[in-house]
Design a protein around this motif. Structure first.
Motif, PDB file in Angstrom:
ATOM      1  N   GLY A  44       0.817  -1.206   0.000  1.00 22.15           N
ATOM      2  CA  GLY A  44       0.000   0.000   0.000  1.00 22.15           C
ATOM      3  C   GLY A  44       0.849   1.253   0.000  1.00 22.15           C
ATOM      4  O   GLY A  44       0.538   2.234  -0.685  1.00 22.15           O
ATOM      5  N   TYR A  45       1.947   1.242   0.750  1.00 23.98           N
ATOM      6  CA  TYR A  45       2.817   2.415   0.822  1.00 23.98           C
ATOM      7  C   TYR A  45       3.403   2.756  -0.545  1.00 23.98           C
ATOM      8  O   TYR A  45       3.474   3.927  -0.930  1.00 23.98           O
ATOM      9  CB  TYR A  45       3.936   2.187   1.844  1.00 23.98           C
ATOM     10  CG  TYR A  45       4.870   3.362   1.964  1.00 23.98           C
ATOM     11  CD1 TYR A  45       4.439   4.545   2.553  1.00 23.98           C
ATOM     12  CD2 TYR A  45       6.171   3.292   1.490  1.00 23.98           C
ATOM     13  CE1 TYR A  45       5.289   5.638   2.665  1.00 23.98           C
ATOM     14  CE2 TYR A  45       7.031   4.378   1.594  1.00 23.98           C
ATOM     15  CZ  TYR A  45       6.586   5.541   2.181  1.00 23.98           C
ATOM     16  OH  TYR A  45       7.422   6.617   2.285  1.00 23.98           O
ATOM     17  N   ALA A  46       3.800   1.734  -1.299  1.00 23.98           N
ATOM     18  CA  ALA A  46       4.340   1.980  -2.640  1.00 23.98           C
ATOM     19  C   ALA A  46       3.275   2.589  -3.547  1.00 23.98           C
ATOM     20  O   ALA A  46       3.567   3.489  -4.345  1.00 23.98           O
ATOM     21  CB  ALA A  46       4.876   0.684  -3.236  1.00 23.98           C
ATOM     22  N   LEU A  47       2.033   2.133  -3.412  1.00 22.41           N
ATOM     23  CA  LEU A  47       0.939   2.710  -4.198  1.00 22.41           C
ATOM     24  C   LEU A  47       0.694   4.167  -3.793  1.00 22.41           C
ATOM     25  O   LEU A  47       0.429   5.011  -4.645  1.00 22.41           O
ATOM     26  CB  LEU A  47      -0.333   1.885  -4.032  1.00 22.41           C
ATOM     27  CG  LEU A  47      -0.309   0.509  -4.701  1.00 22.41           C
ATOM     28  CD1 LEU A  47      -1.457  -0.356  -4.200  1.00 22.41           C
ATOM     29  CD2 LEU A  47      -0.358   0.648  -6.207  1.00 22.41           C
ATOM     30  N   ILE A  97      -9.523   2.480   0.593  1.00 20.10           N
ATOM     31  CA  ILE A  97      -9.787   2.047  -0.780  1.00 20.10           C
ATOM     32  C   ILE A  97      -9.381   0.586  -0.939  1.00 20.10           C
ATOM     33  O   ILE A  97     -10.144  -0.237  -1.465  1.00 20.10           O
ATOM     34  CB  ILE A  97      -9.043   2.933  -1.802  1.00 20.10           C
ATOM     35  CG1 ILE A  97      -9.668   4.323  -1.866  1.00 20.10           C
ATOM     36  CG2 ILE A  97      -9.011   2.284  -3.188  1.00 20.10           C
ATOM     37  CD1 ILE A  97      -8.851   5.334  -2.656  1.00 20.10           C
ATOM     38  N   LEU A  98      -8.177   0.247  -0.481  1.00 24.80           N
ATOM     39  CA  LEU A  98      -7.695  -1.126  -0.600  1.00 24.80           C
ATOM     40  C   LEU A  98      -8.591  -2.097   0.168  1.00 24.80           C
ATOM     41  O   LEU A  98      -8.901  -3.192  -0.325  1.00 24.80           O
ATOM     42  CB  LEU A  98      -6.243  -1.222  -0.117  1.00 24.80           C
ATOM     43  CG  LEU A  98      -5.210  -0.497  -0.979  1.00 24.80           C
ATOM     44  CD1 LEU A  98      -3.856  -0.466  -0.286  1.00 24.80           C
ATOM     45  CD2 LEU A  98      -5.109  -1.118  -2.364  1.00 24.80           C
ATOM     46  N   MET A  99      -9.035  -1.705   1.363  1.00 19.82           N
ATOM     47  CA  MET A  99      -9.912  -2.581   2.147  1.00 19.82           C
ATOM     48  C   MET A  99     -11.250  -2.796   1.448  1.00 19.82           C
ATOM     49  O   MET A  99     -11.763  -3.919   1.402  1.00 19.82           O
ATOM     50  CB  MET A  99     -10.108  -2.021   3.555  1.00 19.82           C
ATOM     51  CG  MET A  99      -8.869  -2.170   4.425  1.00 19.82           C
ATOM     52  SD  MET A  99      -9.125  -1.688   6.137  1.00 19.82           S
ATOM     53  CE  MET A  99      -9.173   0.085   5.987  1.00 19.82           C
ATOM     54  N   LEU A 145     -12.251  -7.750  -5.334  1.00 18.91           N
ATOM     55  CA  LEU A 145     -11.499  -7.217  -6.466  1.00 18.91           C
ATOM     56  C   LEU A 145      -9.985  -7.297  -6.243  1.00 18.91           C
ATOM     57  O   LEU A 145      -9.214  -7.197  -7.195  1.00 18.91           O
ATOM     58  CB  LEU A 145     -11.918  -5.775  -6.741  1.00 18.91           C
ATOM     59  CG  LEU A 145     -13.413  -5.606  -7.047  1.00 18.91           C
ATOM     60  CD1 LEU A 145     -13.780  -4.130  -7.099  1.00 18.91           C
ATOM     61  CD2 LEU A 145     -13.781  -6.301  -8.336  1.00 18.91           C
ATOM     62  N   LEU A 146      -9.583  -7.453  -4.991  1.00 14.98           N
ATOM     63  CA  LEU A 146      -8.167  -7.593  -4.639  1.00 14.98           C
ATOM     64  C   LEU A 146      -7.990  -8.844  -3.806  1.00 14.98           C
ATOM     65  O   LEU A 146      -8.866  -9.198  -3.012  1.00 14.98           O
ATOM     66  CB  LEU A 146      -7.693  -6.426  -3.763  1.00 14.98           C
ATOM     67  CG  LEU A 146      -7.476  -5.068  -4.355  1.00 14.98           C
ATOM     68  CD1 LEU A 146      -6.927  -4.131  -3.281  1.00 14.98           C
ATOM     69  CD2 LEU A 146      -6.530  -5.112  -5.518  1.00 14.98           C
ATOM     70  N   ARG A 180       3.755  -6.488   6.624  1.00 18.43           N
ATOM     71  CA  ARG A 180       2.913  -5.590   5.836  1.00 18.43           C
ATOM     72  C   ARG A 180       2.024  -6.406   4.913  1.00 18.43           C
ATOM     73  O   ARG A 180       2.381  -7.505   4.499  1.00 18.43           O
ATOM     74  CB  ARG A 180       3.779  -4.646   4.999  1.00 18.43           C
ATOM     75  CG  ARG A 180       4.670  -3.775   5.841  1.00 18.43           C
ATOM     76  CD  ARG A 180       5.421  -2.757   5.026  1.00 18.43           C
ATOM     77  NE  ARG A 180       6.367  -3.380   4.104  1.00 18.43           N
ATOM     78  CZ  ARG A 180       7.034  -2.718   3.175  1.00 18.43           C
ATOM     79  NH1 ARG A 180       6.858  -1.418   3.033  1.00 18.43           N
ATOM     80  NH2 ARG A 180       7.862  -3.327   2.374  1.00 18.43           N
ATOM     81  N   HIS A 181       0.881  -5.817   4.585  1.00 22.66           N
ATOM     82  CA  HIS A 181      -0.018  -6.448   3.628  1.00 22.66           C
ATOM     83  C   HIS A 181       0.492  -6.217   2.215  1.00 22.66           C
ATOM     84  O   HIS A 181       1.081  -5.174   1.915  1.00 22.66           O
ATOM     85  CB  HIS A 181      -1.427  -5.835   3.723  1.00 22.66           C
ATOM     86  CG  HIS A 181      -2.357  -6.638   4.538  1.00 22.66           C
ATOM     87  ND1 HIS A 181      -2.864  -6.205   5.730  1.00 22.66           N
ATOM     88  CD2 HIS A 181      -2.899  -7.863   4.329  1.00 22.66           C
ATOM     89  CE1 HIS A 181      -3.665  -7.122   6.221  1.00 22.66           C
ATOM     90  NE2 HIS A 181      -3.702  -8.133   5.393  1.00 22.66           N
ATOM     91  N   LEU A 182       0.235  -7.171   1.366  1.00 25.68           N
ATOM     92  CA  LEU A 182       0.505  -7.072  -0.058  1.00 25.68           C
ATOM     93  C   LEU A 182      -0.822  -7.212  -0.790  1.00 25.68           C
ATOM     94  O   LEU A 182      -1.722  -7.919  -0.325  1.00 25.68           O
ATOM     95  CB  LEU A 182       1.456  -8.181  -0.508  1.00 25.68           C
ATOM     96  CG  LEU A 182       2.861  -8.125   0.064  1.00 25.68           C
ATOM     97  CD1 LEU A 182       3.592  -9.430  -0.234  1.00 25.68           C
ATOM     98  CD2 LEU A 182       3.632  -6.953  -0.513  1.00 25.68           C
TER      99      LEU A 182
END
Length: 114
Positions: free
Chosen positions: A28-31, A45-47, A54-55, A72-74
């Motif tokens: 998420g941090y990279a995004l 948004i990711l959650m 969708l993810l 960390r989550h991927l």
């Protein structure tokens, strides 16, 4: 019957960023850094995308991680997420279509202020 809503520009940007490399797991941090979206907006948004199927998510099991750093989550798109991303216009193209000219040299977004 649930009403289908069009994803926000930020959500669309996240979907397109993930769709560029659909088999790659992303943090998420990279995004956040890539898209200029603050973490307080990115992680909800990711959650939501994960909750809607969708993810797919997993924990980073990197054995070479810095000591003391929490796992960390991927994230990466599912097939359904990839299909949705393909249906949505690119964020820049969508913004260009919603802009309208008010006077020579002046533009504003529909519903916005000059």
């Amino acid at each position: 019957m649930a009403r289908a809503r069009r994803p926000s520009p930020q959500t669309t940007a996240v979907l397109h960023a993930l769709a560029r490399e659909p088999s790659t797991w992303r943090h998420g941090y990279a995004l956040c850094r890539q898209l200029g979206i603050k973490p307080g907006s990115m992680y909800p948004i990711l959650m939501r995308l994960a909750d809607r199927g969708l993810l797919e998510t997993t924990w980073d099991a990197d054995a070479d991680a810095a000591p003391g750093r929490p796992p960390r989550h991927l994230y990466r798109l599912t097939g359904t997420g990839l299909a949705l991303a393909a249906e949505l216009p690119e964020p820049a193209a969508a913004a260009a279509r919603t802009a309208r000219v008010l006077a020579p040299g002046r533009e504003r977004l529909a519903g916005g202020h000059p």
